[in-house]
Design an enzyme around this catalytic site. Structure first.
Site, PDB file in Angstrom:
ATOM      1  N   GLU A  35       0.842  -1.188   0.000  1.00 59.39           N
ATOM      2  CA  GLU A  35       0.000   0.000   0.000  1.00 59.39           C
ATOM      3  C   GLU A  35       0.874   1.234   0.000  1.00 59.39           C
ATOM      4  O   GLU A  35       2.013   1.193   0.456  1.00 59.39           O
ATOM      5  CB  GLU A  35      -1.010   0.021   1.150  1.00 59.39           C
ATOM      6  CG  GLU A  35      -0.492   0.208   2.530  1.00 59.39           C
ATOM      7  CD  GLU A  35      -0.262  -1.105   3.246  1.00 59.39           C
ATOM      8  OE1 GLU A  35      -0.949  -2.100   2.969  1.00 59.39           O
ATOM      9  OE2 GLU A  35       0.653  -1.119   4.084  1.00 59.39           O
ATOM     10  N   TYR A  90       4.877   0.347  -9.439  1.00 57.95           N
ATOM     11  CA  TYR A  90       4.159  -0.895  -9.141  1.00 57.95           C
ATOM     12  C   TYR A  90       3.311  -1.332 -10.338  1.00 57.95           C
ATOM     13  O   TYR A  90       3.199  -2.520 -10.613  1.00 57.95           O
ATOM     14  CB  TYR A  90       3.306  -0.734  -7.870  1.00 57.95           C
ATOM     15  CG  TYR A  90       4.124  -0.402  -6.640  1.00 57.95           C
ATOM     16  CD1 TYR A  90       5.355  -1.024  -6.414  1.00 57.95           C
ATOM     17  CD2 TYR A  90       3.693   0.537  -5.705  1.00 57.95           C
ATOM     18  CE1 TYR A  90       6.122  -0.703  -5.294  1.00 57.95           C
ATOM     19  CE2 TYR A  90       4.458   0.855  -4.587  1.00 57.95           C
ATOM     20  CZ  TYR A  90       5.673   0.233  -4.397  1.00 57.95           C
ATOM     21  OH  TYR A  90       6.435   0.544  -3.299  1.00 57.95           O
TER      22      TYR A  90
HETATM   23  C1  COA Z   1       9.346   4.996  -5.907  1.00 57.99           C
HETATM   24  C2  COA Z   1      10.839   4.766  -5.953  1.00 57.99           C
HETATM   25  C3  COA Z   1      11.212   3.657  -4.993  1.00 57.99           C
HETATM   26  C4  COA Z   1      11.237   4.349  -7.382  1.00 57.99           C
HETATM   27  O1  COA Z   1      12.599   3.927  -7.379  1.00 57.99           O
HETATM   28  P1  COA Z   1      13.510   4.140  -8.652  1.00 57.99           P
HETATM   29  O2  COA Z   1      14.777   3.389  -8.442  1.00 57.99           O
HETATM   30  O3  COA Z   1      13.642   5.581  -8.949  1.00 57.99           O
HETATM   31  O4  COA Z   1      12.625   3.462  -9.790  1.00 57.99           O
HETATM   32  P2  COA Z   1      13.151   2.820 -11.142  1.00 57.99           P
HETATM   33  O5  COA Z   1      14.289   3.636 -11.695  1.00 57.99           O
HETATM   34  O6  COA Z   1      13.403   1.372 -10.905  1.00 57.99           O
HETATM   35  O7  COA Z   1      11.874   3.034 -12.067  1.00 57.99           O
HETATM   36  C5  COA Z   1      11.119   1.967 -12.561  1.00 57.99           C
HETATM   37  C6  COA Z   1       9.851   2.520 -13.203  1.00 57.99           C
HETATM   38  O8  COA Z   1       9.023   3.175 -12.250  1.00 57.99           O
HETATM   39  C7  COA Z   1       8.406   4.345 -12.843  1.00 57.99           C
HETATM   40  N1  COA Z   1       8.969   5.552 -12.236  1.00 57.99           N
HETATM   41  C8  COA Z   1       9.913   5.622 -11.278  1.00 57.99           C
HETATM   42  N2  COA Z   1      10.197   6.922 -10.954  1.00 57.99           N
HETATM   43  C9  COA Z   1       9.404   7.677 -11.750  1.00 57.99           C
HETATM   44  C10 COA Z   1       9.229   9.092 -11.924  1.00 57.99           C
HETATM   45  N3  COA Z   1       9.943   9.992 -11.213  1.00 57.99           N
HETATM   46  N4  COA Z   1       8.306   9.528 -12.819  1.00 57.99           N
HETATM   47  C11 COA Z   1       7.611   8.635 -13.558  1.00 57.99           C
HETATM   48  N5  COA Z   1       7.737   7.287 -13.450  1.00 57.99           N
HETATM   49  C12 COA Z   1       8.603   6.806 -12.561  1.00 57.99           C
HETATM   50  C13 COA Z   1       8.748   4.267 -14.305  1.00 57.99           C
HETATM   51  O9  COA Z   1       7.790   3.451 -14.922  1.00 57.99           O
HETATM   52  C14 COA Z   1      10.087   3.572 -14.241  1.00 57.99           C
HETATM   53  O10 COA Z   1      10.453   2.940 -15.419  1.00 57.99           O
HETATM   54  P3  COA Z   1      11.285   3.793 -16.535  1.00 57.99           P
HETATM   55  O11 COA Z   1      12.382   4.539 -15.822  1.00 57.99           O
HETATM   56  O12 COA Z   1      11.794   2.731 -17.475  1.00 57.99           O
HETATM   57  O13 COA Z   1      10.278   4.715 -17.131  1.00 57.99           O
HETATM   58  C15 COA Z   1      11.628   6.063  -5.616  1.00 57.99           C
HETATM   59  O14 COA Z   1      11.128   7.108  -6.379  1.00 57.99           O
HETATM   60  C16 COA Z   1      11.553   6.450  -4.143  1.00 57.99           C
HETATM   61  O15 COA Z   1      12.344   5.986  -3.327  1.00 57.99           O
HETATM   62  N6  COA Z   1      10.598   7.326  -3.794  1.00 57.99           N
HETATM   63  C17 COA Z   1      10.448   7.789  -2.407  1.00 57.99           C
HETATM   64  C18 COA Z   1      10.038   6.666  -1.474  1.00 57.99           C
HETATM   65  C19 COA Z   1       8.781   5.978  -1.919  1.00 57.99           C
HETATM   66  O16 COA Z   1       7.878   6.579  -2.452  1.00 57.99           O
HETATM   67  N7  COA Z   1       8.716   4.662  -1.687  1.00 57.99           N
HETATM   68  C20 COA Z   1       7.554   3.859  -2.008  1.00 57.99           C
HETATM   69  C21 COA Z   1       6.676   3.821  -0.800  1.00 57.99           C
HETATM   70  S1  COA Z   1       5.295   2.727  -1.046  1.00 57.99           S
END
Ligand code: COA
Length: 171
Positions: A112, A124
């Site tokens: 969630e 996700y």
């Molecule tokens: C959410 C989070 C974990 C994503 O981690 P990340 O390493 O940046 O994600 P990835 O590089 O593996 O991205 C995978 C896919 O997710 C989506 N995505 C990730 N960041 C995105 C952004 N800023 N905008 C749009 N899509 C995004 C895209 O589909 C992406 O694929 P693509 O780069 O080929 O388009 C990171 O942004 C984060 O730590 N956020 C703050 C903490 C948080 O929200 N945690 C989740 C709590 S439930």
């Protein structure tokens, strides 16, 4: 930094403070801090969860914690430092956890997230999770949670992979 240059491994209790700080700053932003070091340390030490850390040198730059039972797994925490986001680190950690859950025979994977967390929602969705329902006030009575689920196998049936002895090559 290429995400493949980061070393992915299991967290140790010594990481608990660093991971709790990431939970506070990146996940629980603007909400009360509930994932403190002692709680994270318990999850790191538990047989019912997996805690992964991605490191640059010795420094944790991302982490993910999944808890699991027989049929269900729950993604409890996931965070990537802003300096390392959007390079596939989050996705790589989720792939690892999904493989672990599948090997363990888990039927469904649950998560969630805060309703305004569009980045996580998109990640996700990319991973094959689908939204199930929303829970108003889930976070500290203030914020809506979005529940998502990914089905890994049909519940109640045995895992599809059946071990077979290697065939003897008769010639
Ligand atoms: C959410 C989070 C974990 C994503 O981690 P990340 O390493 O940046 O994600 P990835 O590089 O593996 O991205 C995978 C896919 O997710 C989506 N995505 C990730 N960041 C995105 C952004 N800023 N905008 C749009 N899509 C995004 C895209 O589909 C992406 O694929 P693509 O780069 O080929 O388009 C990171 O942004 C984060 O730590 N956020 C703050 C903490 C948080 O929200 N945690 C989740 C709590 S439930």
């Amino acid at each position: 930094v290429d995400c493949r240059d980061l070393l992915l491994g299991f967290a140790s209790r010594a990481d608990a403070h660093a991971l709790a700080a990431m939970a506070r700053d990146l996940i629980e932003t603007g909400l009360p801090w509930t994932y403190r070091a002692d709680r994270i340390a318990r999850m790191i030490g538990s047989d019912e969860s997996i805690a992964l850390v991605a490191r640059e040198g010795a420094r944790p730059v991302a982490f993910a914690i999944m808890s699991f039972g027989d049929e269900r797994a729950h993604l409890v925490l996931l965070a990537v430092q802003p300096s390392h986001q959007r390079r596939g680190v989050g996705r790589r950690m989720l792939d690892w956890l999904q493989d672990s859950a599948s090997v363990a025979g888990v039927a469904s994977w649950h998560v969630e997230l805060r309703a305004d967390n569009h980045r996580a929602f998109r990640l996700y969705r990319t991973m094959g999770f689908a939204e199930t329902f929303r829970v108003p006030g889930y976070y500290s009575g203030r914020e809506t949670a979005v529940r998502m689920v990914k089905v890994l196998r049909a519940p109640g049936t045995a895992p599809a992979i059946v071990w077979q002895p290697p065939a003897i090559d008769a010639r």
